[in-house]
Design an enzyme around this catalytic site. Structure first.
Site, PDB file in Angstrom:
ATOM      1  N   ASP A  93       6.431   6.784   0.942  1.00 21.95           N
ATOM      2  CA  ASP A  93       7.607   7.483   1.415  1.00 21.95           C
ATOM      3  C   ASP A  93       8.575   7.562   0.244  1.00 21.95           C
ATOM      4  O   ASP A  93       8.964   6.541  -0.320  1.00 21.95           O
ATOM      5  CB  ASP A  93       8.220   6.655   2.560  1.00 21.95           C
ATOM      6  CG  ASP A  93       8.990   7.512   3.532  1.00 21.95           C
ATOM      7  OD1 ASP A  93       9.709   8.403   3.073  1.00 21.95           O
ATOM      8  OD2 ASP A  93       8.876   7.254   4.745  1.00 21.95           O
ATOM      9  N   ASP A 123      11.219  12.260   1.807  1.00 18.32           N
ATOM     10  CA  ASP A 123      12.336  12.134   2.736  1.00 18.32           C
ATOM     11  C   ASP A 123      13.341  13.277   2.540  1.00 18.32           C
ATOM     12  O   ASP A 123      13.664  13.619   1.396  1.00 18.32           O
ATOM     13  CB  ASP A 123      13.030  10.779   2.461  1.00 18.32           C
ATOM     14  CG  ASP A 123      14.038  10.415   3.523  1.00 18.32           C
ATOM     15  OD1 ASP A 123      13.656  10.360   4.700  1.00 18.32           O
ATOM     16  OD2 ASP A 123      15.218  10.186   3.179  1.00 18.32           O
ATOM     17  N   GLU A 154       9.755  16.121   4.532  1.00 14.51           N
ATOM     18  CA  GLU A 154      10.526  16.032   5.776  1.00 14.51           C
ATOM     19  C   GLU A 154      11.664  17.043   5.685  1.00 14.51           C
ATOM     20  O   GLU A 154      12.490  16.984   4.781  1.00 14.51           O
ATOM     21  CB  GLU A 154      11.089  14.631   5.978  1.00 14.51           C
ATOM     22  CG  GLU A 154      11.684  14.488   7.372  1.00 14.51           C
ATOM     23  CD  GLU A 154      12.830  13.499   7.461  1.00 14.51           C
ATOM     24  OE1 GLU A 154      13.090  12.999   8.554  1.00 14.51           O
ATOM     25  OE2 GLU A 154      13.476  13.237   6.430  1.00 14.51           O
ATOM     26  N   HIS A 192       9.310   7.077  13.172  1.00 13.10           N
ATOM     27  CA  HIS A 192      10.193   5.902  13.238  1.00 13.10           C
ATOM     28  C   HIS A 192      11.633   6.267  13.590  1.00 13.10           C
ATOM     29  O   HIS A 192      12.474   5.384  13.692  1.00 13.10           O
ATOM     30  CB  HIS A 192      10.153   5.181  11.891  1.00 13.10           C
ATOM     31  CG  HIS A 192      10.665   6.074  10.788  1.00 13.10           C
ATOM     32  ND1 HIS A 192       9.989   7.204  10.370  1.00 13.10           N
ATOM     33  CD2 HIS A 192      11.796   6.026  10.052  1.00 13.10           C
ATOM     34  CE1 HIS A 192      10.682   7.801   9.428  1.00 13.10           C
ATOM     35  NE2 HIS A 192      11.792   7.110   9.215  1.00 13.10           N
ATOM     36  N   ASP A 193      11.949   7.564  13.701  1.00 12.82           N
ATOM     37  CA  ASP A 193      13.317   7.990  14.035  1.00 12.82           C
ATOM     38  C   ASP A 193      13.431   8.506  15.466  1.00 12.82           C
ATOM     39  O   ASP A 193      14.525   8.896  15.884  1.00 12.82           O
ATOM     40  CB  ASP A 193      13.747   9.158  13.129  1.00 12.82           C
ATOM     41  CG  ASP A 193      13.894   8.766  11.667  1.00 12.82           C
ATOM     42  OD1 ASP A 193      14.195   7.591  11.391  1.00 12.82           O
ATOM     43  OD2 ASP A 193      13.718   9.647  10.811  1.00 12.82           O
TER      44      ASP A 193
HETATM   45  O1  TEU Z   1      15.553  11.078   8.365  1.00 15.74           O
HETATM   46  C1  TEU Z   1      16.301  12.252   8.236  1.00 15.74           C
HETATM   47  C2  TEU Z   1      16.880  12.749   9.453  1.00 15.74           C
HETATM   48  O2  TEU Z   1      16.927  13.944   9.627  1.00 15.74           O
HETATM   49  C3  TEU Z   1      17.449  11.770  10.402  1.00 15.74           C
HETATM   50  O3  TEU Z   1      18.817  11.823  10.211  1.00 15.74           O
HETATM   51  C4  TEU Z   1      17.095  12.058  11.798  1.00 15.74           C
HETATM   52  O4  TEU Z   1      17.522  13.343  12.164  1.00 15.74           O
HETATM   53  C5  TEU Z   1      17.798  11.068  12.668  1.00 15.74           C
HETATM   54  O5  TEU Z   1      17.518   9.802  12.182  1.00 15.74           O
HETATM   55  C6  TEU Z   1      17.302  11.158  14.089  1.00 15.74           C
HETATM   56  O6  TEU Z   1      17.982  10.211  14.852  1.00 15.74           O
HETATM   57  C7  TEU Z   1      15.077  10.470   7.221  1.00 15.74           C
HETATM   58  C8  TEU Z   1      14.377   9.179   7.570  1.00 15.74           C
HETATM   59  O7  TEU Z   1      13.250   9.457   8.353  1.00 15.74           O
HETATM   60  C9  TEU Z   1      15.362   8.272   8.249  1.00 15.74           C
HETATM   61  O8  TEU Z   1      14.752   7.093   8.701  1.00 15.74           O
HETATM   62  C10 TEU Z   1      16.461   7.980   7.246  1.00 15.74           C
HETATM   63  O9  TEU Z   1      17.483   7.242   7.885  1.00 15.74           O
HETATM   64  C11 TEU Z   1      17.070   9.246   6.663  1.00 15.74           C
HETATM   65  O10 TEU Z   1      16.089  10.189   6.281  1.00 15.74           O
HETATM   66  C12 TEU Z   1      17.884   8.935   5.434  1.00 15.74           C
HETATM   67  O11 TEU Z   1      17.060   8.585   4.369  1.00 15.74           O
END
Ligand code: TEU
Length: 558
Positions: free
Chosen positions: A100, A200, A254, A324-325
């Protein structure tokens, strides 16, 4: 580009959130040795690629997406030797490993930022600094985590930009020296034999130099400027030309809030795939981060179809329903109660039978659900905590209880509970105290139990993965939609680009028992069931039949 067929198109990717996978040393935190101990589990499952969430040295304000040092491993997860040993164990089993890569921002504890804030060259312009009055930020942009995207730094007496936490300053990609350093770091990992990257928030790396105010009605404010910013394709292409193109790797960007047209441009730049979130926005409300809405099948079908038609022919799709989000896919799009097993399998069938590369988020292969969080102090995720605090401070809500249920549904921590390996203490994840609570249904939902049960979600995933490997039309077949507006059934054909076998996929997305009718213009001589999530009903014809709750059926038509 000569990318008609490729190993990463035929691959199944498994995403590991290392903090919650397996703990080898009783400190309550998953680690690289823990993953190594479970490599056979991945091998049995049959996956081809592991995507590892960040394990770099970091203050861990945002789960490691705040990198302090790109070339070392956080002690919670182990050492670089542990990473190398994991890589080797995976490679021995023919499993590739992708990292990542967080390049939009670093931690404020990264050496570049520490020097930049002191004005030390050549790091002075490594971040987005704007001089000005400490009372008024340079513009009205907001962070994805809520609140202003600017913080004032007393040391440098200037504002710096952070699209996420204030401890995650945005790198200034306009500066060629920044790009050079990032590219060198990517090359360093590729020389260590990693097999590619998940980039990311790659579509945020370019911002307009003028930093104009954003439309106050959009969230987060400023997004029309920093999402797919002016030079983003130039940067990605440069990264491809100068680094990525030299290696046989897999890359996925992403890219939230991206359009189909932009996605194609990233593919032309050299990325193999991007993650779209269009299908994961269908149940988001628009009054704030905790607002959710009912979704209907039309919305999911339209979002899916837009990408199947618009992206997969010329370029390539990623297929996923969680990460994971996001909340757990069964809790969100299936039924986490009575039909947990059936709906988990149905959703898996959707993921594996579309055109693109499926990404399995750890635990989804077990049918894991959202846990129940009762109290604010049970959360570990910085985004959750910040957004709740903001809602309380802004007066939008007066007590946590008012939004408790919504937070419980949306929090990113839903996906971050430990993998339940058994029904023992702490679900067999750790001998210590887990860093985050274990999902309460682990006595029922766990690896040991599902391994022994032929009808488990786990076994169903194994069969789907096998089929994916042995059935080219499942990977490369064209998407042809059937029943364009059925409210309960999602059905499509995958038609061969060569050969004669097609697939018919019929998915009942709800708990009713609707009747499926195959359109008359679909003809075939023979049919055979490939996979389904119920015991086969004996059936003389597939022209018309009733579906059971959350039933998924895939037929081969010849
Ligand atoms: O996530 C990017 C992102 O778009 C997030 O803000 C997402 O929309 C939100 O978490 C949903 O609740 C990436 C990673 O996957 C995330 O874990 C990181 O916190 C973020 O980038 C910053 O690096």
């Amino acid at each position: 580009m000569g990318r008609d067929s490729a190993w990463w198109k035929e691959a199944v990717v498994y995403q590991i959130y290392p903090r919650s996978f397996y703990n080898s040393d009783a400190d309550g935190i998953g680690d690289l040795r823990g993953i190594r101990e479970k490599v056979d589990y991945l091998d049995e499952l049959g996956v081809d690629v592991v995507w590892l969430n960040p394990v770099y040295d970091s203050p861990l304000v945002d789960g490691g997406y705040d990198v302090r040092e790109y070339r070392s491993i956080h002690p919670d997860y182990g050492t670089m030797e542990d990473w190398e040993a994991l890589r080797d164990e995976l490679h021995e089993r023919g499993i590739r490993l992708i990292m990542d890569m967080v390049t939009n921002h670093t931690s404020d504890e990264h050496e570049w930022f520490r020097k930049s804030r002191r004005g030390v060259d050549p790091y002075r312009e490594y971040y987005w600094w704007v001089d000005g009055d400490p009372d008024s930020p340079p513009n009205n942009w907001e962070s994805f985590f809520g609140g202003p995207a600017w913080s004032y730094d007393e040391r440098r007496e200037a504002w710096y930009l952070h699209l996420f936490d204030q401890k995650q300053p945005d790198l200034n990609w306009r500066n060629p020296a920044v790009r050079e350093d990032i590219f060198e770091m990517l090359r360093w990992w590729l020389e260590k034999d990693c097999d590619g990257f998940r980039f990311d928030v790659i579509n945020l790396i370019s911002k307009p130099s003028a930093l104009p105010d954003g439309d106050p009605d959009l969230t987060p404010r400023g997004r029309e400027y920093f999402i797919d910013g002016p030079r983003v394709h130039e940067y990605v292409r440069e990264m491809y030309d100068r680094v990525l193109s030299e290696y046989d790797i897999m890359t996925v960007g992403e890219t939230s809030h991206i359009t189909v047209e932009e996605a194609r441009r990233f593919y032309e730049d050299g990325l193999d795939m991007v993650f779209t979130f269009q299908h994961l926005h269908i149940d988001r409300g628009d009054t704030g981060p905790w607002d959710f809405d009912d979704w209907d099948l039309d919305e999911l079908r339209d979002a899916t179809a837009a990408w199947q038609r618009g992206v997969s022919e010329q370029s390539w799709n990623s297929l996923f329903l969680g990460n994971h989000d996001q909340p757990r896919m069964v809790s969100r799009f299936g039924d986490e109660g009575r039909y947990r097993v059936e709906s988990a399998k149905m959703l898996a069938t959707y993921l594996f039978t579309l055109r693109g590369t499926p990404f399995v988020y750890q635990g989804d292969e077990l049918g894991m659900t959202n846990p129940t969080f009762e109290r604010l102090d049970e959360y570990r995720d910085e985004e959750t905590i910040q957004q709740v605090m903001l809602a309380l401070r802004s007066g939008g809500v007066s007590t946590f209880d008012q939004i408790r249920e919504a937070v419980d549904f949306w929090s990113r921590d839903n996906a971050r509970t430990p993998i339940p390996w058994s029904d023992e203490r702490n679900a067999g994840f750790t001998d210590g105290e887990p860093w985050i609570k274990v999902c309460e249904n682990y006595p029922e939902v766990n690896v040991e139990r599902e391994r022994d049960d032929e009808d488990s979600v786990l076994q169903y995933y194994r069969r789907l993965i096998d089929l994916r490997h042995s059935t080219p039309v499942m990977v490369y077949g064209r998407y042809a939609q059937l029943l364009d507006d059925h409210p309960e059934i999602y059905a499509y054909l995958r038609t061969p680009t060569d050969g004669s076998r097609s697939l018919l996929v019929v998915l009942n997305f709800f708990d009713g028992e609707p009747t499926f009718r195959l359109p008359n213009d679909v003809s075939y001589d023979r049919w055979e069931k490939l996979i389904g999530n119920y015991e086969s009903a004996s059936r003389d014809s597939i022209r018309e039949f009733d579906l059971r709750p959350y039933e998924a059926l895939v037929y081969v038509l010849e």
